[in-house]
Structures are given as C-alpha cells and as structure tokens.
Design a protein around this motif. Structure first.
Motif, mmCIF file in Angstrom:
data_model
loop_
_atom_site.group_PDB
_atom_site.id
_atom_site.type_symbol
_atom_site.label_atom_id
_atom_site.label_comp_id
_atom_site.label_asym_id
_atom_site.label_seq_id
_atom_site.Cartn_x
_atom_site.Cartn_y
_atom_site.Cartn_z
ATOM 1 N N PRO A 54 11.622 -4.337 1.102
ATOM 2 C CA PRO A 54 11.262 -5.728 0.805
ATOM 3 C C PRO A 54 12.001 -6.718 1.696
ATOM 4 O O PRO A 54 13.029 -6.402 2.295
ATOM 5 N N CYS A 55 11.446 -7.903 1.761
ATOM 6 C CA CYS A 55 12.030 -8.997 2.545
ATOM 7 C C CYS A 55 11.966 -8.694 4.040
ATOM 8 O O CYS A 55 12.819 -9.121 4.807
ATOM 9 N N THR B 275 9.855 -5.873 -5.171
ATOM 10 C CA THR B 275 9.769 -7.177 -5.826
ATOM 11 C C THR B 275 8.308 -7.544 -6.044
ATOM 12 O O THR B 275 7.397 -6.857 -5.562
ATOM 13 N N ALA B 276 8.092 -8.636 -6.723
ATOM 14 C CA ALA B 276 6.725 -9.104 -6.985
ATOM 15 C C ALA B 276 6.060 -9.669 -5.738
ATOM 16 O O ALA B 276 4.831 -9.790 -5.689
ATOM 17 N N MET B 277 6.842 -10.000 -4.727
ATOM 18 C CA MET B 277 6.259 -10.591 -3.511
ATOM 19 C C MET B 277 5.345 -9.597 -2.793
ATOM 20 O O MET B 277 4.292 -9.973 -2.268
ATOM 21 N N GLU B 278 5.728 -8.328 -2.761
ATOM 22 C CA GLU B 278 4.879 -7.333 -2.108
ATOM 23 C C GLU B 278 3.565 -7.184 -2.867
ATOM 24 O O GLU B 278 2.492 -7.089 -2.272
ATOM 25 N N ALA B 279 3.638 -7.172 -4.201
ATOM 26 C CA ALA B 279 2.428 -7.051 -5.007
ATOM 27 C C ALA B 279 1.532 -8.279 -4.838
ATOM 28 O O ALA B 279 0.305 -8.167 -4.793
ATOM 29 N N ARG B 280 2.148 -9.450 -4.740
ATOM 30 C CA ARG B 280 1.356 -10.662 -4.534
ATOM 31 C C ARG B 280 0.621 -10.602 -3.195
ATOM 32 O O ARG B 280 -0.565 -10.942 -3.114
ATOM 33 N N PHE B 281 1.324 -10.159 -2.168
ATOM 34 C CA PHE B 281 0.700 -10.063 -0.849
ATOM 35 C C PHE B 281 -0.440 -9.051 -0.875
ATOM 36 O O PHE B 281 -1.504 -9.275 -0.277
ATOM 37 N N MET B 282 -0.236 -7.945 -1.570
ATOM 38 C CA MET B 282 -1.278 -6.943 -1.716
ATOM 39 C C MET B 282 -2.535 -7.560 -2.316
ATOM 40 O O MET B 282 -3.653 -7.359 -1.832
#
Length: 246
Positions: free
Chosen positions: A126-127, A165-172
C-alpha cells in the motif's frame, strides 16, 4: 441471527476451498456438506497456479474453468472465488495470471449464469503507485470479462500483517466503473500499456506501508502522502484514456 459462529447470517458467504489442482481434502468435503445441508450462501475458492502442475496459459485456463465448474457441481457453490496466481511471483496481477483469469471468466460468462469472483494479490504494498496500477490492471480484466465480484486487495502478496487499506479497494472499484462497457479491443490495448508500466519492477517492488503508517488509525482517513500517490495513479490511468475522474 443464525447459530453460526460469530453471528454469521445465512446470506453471508461461507467459504470452503478446493486445493491445487482439481483436488480437495476430507476436511473441505465435510465443511462443504455442512454448508449444503444448512442452506447458507456458499463461496468456494480455488487459485490455479500458472507455471505449476497445470503448465502454461492454455492449460491453466482450462484448469481454471474446470475448477470453477467443479465448485458448483461438487460443492454446491453459490458463487466461485477465483484467483489465478503466478508460480514465480505469487501474485494475481502478472500478465499471465490476468490472461488466465480473463479467458476463463469470459468462457464461463458467455455459456452460463454462474456467479464469479476474483481475488487480488499485488506484489507491491500500500501507499505505492505500483500497487494501485497492479490493482487497476486486474480490475480492468475482471470487469470486461464479466466477473460479478471483485475481492481485494491483499497487497504485498497478502502475507504481511496490516499491509492493506481501504484505498486499494476504492481504486479497484473506481477502475471497474471506469472501464464498464468499454470496447474489448480498446481495453486490451490499454491493459498492454498498463501492465508494461509495472512488470519490469517485479524484482524491486516497493514494500509499501502498513495501515497505521499510511492511515490515521483514529479518524480512519488516509494520510496526505497516500492521497497524493492515489492521485498520481489516477493521472496515469486518465492519461491512458479512462475518463471516470474527469
């Protein structure tokens, strides 16, 4: 409320896994039988290995289709969770793993009404821009090949505690929306360019940061650094022709 451990509902996905390749153990058969008589939602997982016992692209795609169908025939699955993985890198985002996943899903979707999912294992953590680009490549593949469920993201090969993190799922999810309905030929051109951006970095993939290093653990919001990295990945995909963020 059901009597299942942890207060699970019958509508929640209850997992049981096949083994590689086209094998299963007695324990899984017992669990599968229990789920079947209980009338719950059953999710059967299996991750065929490209470069392993199956062999190359064509052979692994055939095995992928077979294990998917087996989930519904033998385990009475409600839906199947796929995840073709590369034997060398242990991830689902390599060019070969994406090809297997895309062809297998497309074949099943065009000939059945079965529900399909795919799980995400990136090499980078992540990040990092690389992690998001890997995620994007698989989200594009899954969406255009007709999968109903995207299950991710297990960053850094999914082997390190708190490395997601939730950021990867959001991008997905955003990328899936961005390519929905796109012409398949255009998508293949885009994918070829996208995968080429990160596959040369497999040996030096960034480890990324754990949840508490790139998120505020109290407010549950990403750090400014991660937001900047996210926006950088968005720009890359926008430059490739996706208009979702315009």
């Amino acid at each position: 409320m059901s009597d299942f451990p942890g207060g699970m509902r019958e509508s929640d996905s209850h997992e049981v896994s096949q083994l590689c390749e086209l094998k299963i153990d007695v324990g899984a058969l017992v669990v599968g039988a229990y789920y079947a008589v209980s009338g719950v939602c059953v999710m059967v997982e299996q991750m065929p290995i490209f470069g392993g016992y199956s062999g190359g692209l064509e052979e692994t795609a055939i095995v992928d289709v077979a294990t998917t169908l087996n989930s519904f025939v033998m385990m009475q699955a409600t839906w199947h969770l796929d995840g073709p993985v590369h034997v060398r890198w242990g991830i689902t985002t390599t060019r070969e793993a994406l090809a297997v996943a895309g062809h297998a899903a497309r074949a099943i979707e065009e000939n059945t009404h079965l529900l399909l999912g795919n799980q995400y294992y990136t090499l980078a953590g992540p990040c990092t821009v690389m992690c998001l680009l890997e995620t994007a490549a698989q989200a594009i593949t899954d969406t255009v090949s007709g999968r109903e469920v995207l299950s991710g993201v297990a960053a850094g090969k999914g082997v390190t505690t708190d490395l997601f993190t939730a950021m990867e799922a959001r991008f997905m999810g955003e990328v899936a929306h961005a390519v929905a309905g796109m012409d398949l030929h255009e998508v293949n051109i885009l994918l070829d360019k996208l995968v080429a951006m990160y596959e040369k970095n497999y040996k030096t993939a960034p480890a990324g940061k754990t949840f508490d290093q790139c998120y505020d653990p109290v407010k549950l919001v990403p750090t400014d650094e991660y937001v900047q990295i996210y926006n950088e990945a968005v720009k890359i995909l926008s430059d490739l022709g996706l208009t979702y963020w315009d």
